[in-house]
Motif scaffolding. Structure first.
Motif, PDB file in Angstrom:
ATOM      1  N   ASN A 134      40.460  37.982  92.593  1.00  8.34           N
ATOM      2  CA  ASN A 134      41.010  39.175  92.907  1.00  8.34           C
ATOM      3  C   ASN A 134      40.271  40.463  92.268  1.00  8.34           C
ATOM      4  O   ASN A 134      40.118  41.485  93.060  1.00  8.34           O
ATOM      5  CB  ASN A 134      42.429  39.135  92.393  1.00  8.34           C
ATOM      6  N   ASP A 135      39.485  40.176  91.169  1.00 11.62           N
ATOM      7  CA  ASP A 135      38.925  41.313  90.637  1.00 11.62           C
ATOM      8  C   ASP A 135      37.573  41.262  91.499  1.00 11.62           C
ATOM      9  O   ASP A 135      37.314  42.681  91.851  1.00 11.62           O
ATOM     10  CB  ASP A 135      38.244  40.778  89.271  1.00 11.62           C
ATOM     11  N   ILE A 136      36.969  40.786  92.119  1.00 11.89           N
ATOM     12  CA  ILE A 136      35.805  40.591  92.973  1.00 11.89           C
ATOM     13  C   ILE A 136      36.235  41.446  94.087  1.00 11.89           C
ATOM     14  O   ILE A 136      35.682  42.551  94.751  1.00 11.89           O
ATOM     15  CB  ILE A 136      35.061  39.289  93.245  1.00 11.89           C
ATOM     16  N   ASP A 137      37.454  40.966  94.855  1.00 10.75           N
ATOM     17  CA  ASP A 137      38.078  41.790  95.851  1.00 10.75           C
ATOM     18  C   ASP A 137      38.263  43.006  95.686  1.00 10.75           C
ATOM     19  O   ASP A 137      38.091  43.942  96.461  1.00 10.75           O
ATOM     20  CB  ASP A 137      39.027  40.936  96.662  1.00 10.75           C
ATOM     21  N   LEU A 138      38.844  43.336  94.597  1.00  7.41           N
ATOM     22  CA  LEU A 138      39.201  44.760  94.299  1.00  7.41           C
ATOM     23  C   LEU A 138      38.125  45.606  94.005  1.00  7.41           C
ATOM     24  O   LEU A 138      37.779  46.735  94.545  1.00  7.41           O
ATOM     25  CB  LEU A 138      40.088  44.789  92.843  1.00  7.41           C
ATOM     26  N   ILE A 139      36.995  45.140  93.304  1.00  2.34           N
ATOM     27  CA  ILE A 139      35.521  45.802  93.291  1.00  2.34           C
ATOM     28  C   ILE A 139      34.996  46.121  94.373  1.00  2.34           C
ATOM     29  O   ILE A 139      34.446  47.174  94.738  1.00  2.34           O
ATOM     30  CB  ILE A 139      34.706  45.053  92.241  1.00  2.34           C
ATOM     31  N   ARG A 140      35.037  44.951  95.307  1.00  2.49           N
ATOM     32  CA  ARG A 140      34.391  45.238  96.732  1.00  2.49           C
ATOM     33  C   ARG A 140      35.164  46.558  97.658  1.00  2.49           C
ATOM     34  O   ARG A 140      34.536  47.139  98.125  1.00  2.49           O
ATOM     35  CB  ARG A 140      34.350  43.795  97.584  1.00  2.49           C
ATOM     36  N   SER A 141      36.484  46.447  97.394  1.00  2.00           N
ATOM     37  CA  SER A 141      37.340  46.956  97.893  1.00  2.00           C
ATOM     38  C   SER A 141      37.085  48.758  97.654  1.00  2.00           C
ATOM     39  O   SER A 141      36.708  49.959  98.165  1.00  2.00           O
ATOM     40  CB  SER A 141      38.745  47.085  98.012  1.00  2.00           C
ATOM     41  N   LEU A 142      36.817  48.879  96.531  1.00  2.00           N
ATOM     42  CA  LEU A 142      36.470  50.135  95.485  1.00  2.00           C
ATOM     43  C   LEU A 142      35.030  50.681  96.001  1.00  2.00           C
ATOM     44  O   LEU A 142      34.836  51.851  96.209  1.00  2.00           O
ATOM     45  CB  LEU A 142      36.749  49.984  93.889  1.00  2.00           C
ATOM     46  N   LEU A 143      34.118  49.500  95.996  1.00  2.00           N
ATOM     47  CA  LEU A 143      32.966  50.124  96.324  1.00  2.00           C
ATOM     48  C   LEU A 143      32.794  50.528  97.962  1.00  2.00           C
ATOM     49  O   LEU A 143      32.225  51.631  98.318  1.00  2.00           O
ATOM     50  CB  LEU A 143      31.931  48.856  96.237  1.00  2.00           C
ATOM     51  N   LYS A 144      33.643  49.762  98.810  1.00  2.00           N
ATOM     52  CA  LYS A 144      33.650  50.321 100.287  1.00  2.00           C
ATOM     53  C   LYS A 144      34.208  51.621 100.358  1.00  2.00           C
ATOM     54  O   LYS A 144      33.607  52.459 101.298  1.00  2.00           O
ATOM     55  CB  LYS A 144      34.440  49.289 100.951  1.00  2.00           C
ATOM     56  N   GLU A 145      35.290  51.820  99.574  1.00  4.16           N
ATOM     57  CA  GLU A 145      35.770  53.176  99.607  1.00  4.16           C
ATOM     58  C   GLU A 145      34.979  54.334  99.210  1.00  4.16           C
ATOM     59  O   GLU A 145      35.028  55.350  99.521  1.00  4.16           O
ATOM     60  CB  GLU A 145      37.045  53.404  98.717  1.00  4.16           C
ATOM     61  N   SER A 146      34.329  54.073  98.036  1.00  8.55           N
ATOM     62  CA  SER A 146      33.144  55.099  97.664  1.00  8.55           C
ATOM     63  C   SER A 146      32.111  55.542  98.536  1.00  8.55           C
ATOM     64  O   SER A 146      31.536  56.420  98.445  1.00  8.55           O
ATOM     65  CB  SER A 146      32.617  54.628  96.197  1.00  8.55           C
ATOM     66  N   LYS A 147      31.864  54.265  99.292  1.00  9.91           N
ATOM     67  CA  LYS A 147      30.642  54.487 100.162  1.00  9.91           C
ATOM     68  C   LYS A 147      31.001  55.187 101.380  1.00  9.91           C
ATOM     69  O   LYS A 147      30.314  55.913 101.839  1.00  9.91           O
ATOM     70  CB  LYS A 147      30.252  53.049 100.828  1.00  9.91           C
TER      71      LYS A 147
END
Length: 119
Positions: A105-118
C-alpha cells in the motif's frame, strides 16, 4: 520565503491552530491548557511568536492561517532534503527506505503521488 524554524512544542501548537483555524485566542488558551498545561500568558506569547514568524495572523483575538499546513511542511521537507541530501530526493528515499520495509500500500501510494506530481 525565508526559513521558518519551529521547536517541537511550537510545531505541535501550530498544528493545533491549523486544526482549529480560524480560532479565538481564548479557545486556544483552553486547548493549550489541556494539551500542554500552559497558562494564558504562555499561550499568548507563543501565538505572538508564531504570528511574527508569518504562519498566522491575529485579528482582534481571532487567529487565522497565513501559510497552510501542507505548504509549511512541504517547504520544511524541501529544505531538509536540500540541506541533508544535497537536494537529491532519490538519495533521500534510498536512505529513508534502506532499513524500513514498505508495504504494498505504501509503494502504491508513493507511485500514485509521483504520477500526480509528474502530470
Amino acid at each position: 520565503m525565508p526559513t521558518i524554524q519551529l521547536g517541537i512544542v511550537e510545531s505541535q501548537f501550530a498544528d493545533m491552530i491549523w486544526d482549529h483555524a480560524p480560532v479565538s485566542s481564548s479557545e486556544l488558551v483552553h486547548l493549550a491548557q489541556d494539551a500542554f498545561g500552559w497558562k494564558r500568558t504562555t499561550t499568548h506569547t507563543v501565538i505572538k511568536r508564531l504570528c511574527e514568524k508569518g504562519l498566522f495572523v491575529n485579528n482582534n483575538g481571532i487567529i487565522s492561517t497565513v501559510l497552510a499546513k501542507e505548504d509549511f511542511y512541504a517547504q520544511m521537507s524541501k529544505e531538509f532534503v536540500d540541506t541533508n541530501f544535497n537536494g537529491s530526493l532519490p538519495y533521500f528515499v534510498s536512505c529513508f527506505t534502506k532499513n524500513a520495509k514498505l508495504s504494498k500500500n505504501d509503494i502504491d501510494l508513493i507511485r500514485s503521488l509521483l504520477k500526480e506530481s509528474k502530470e
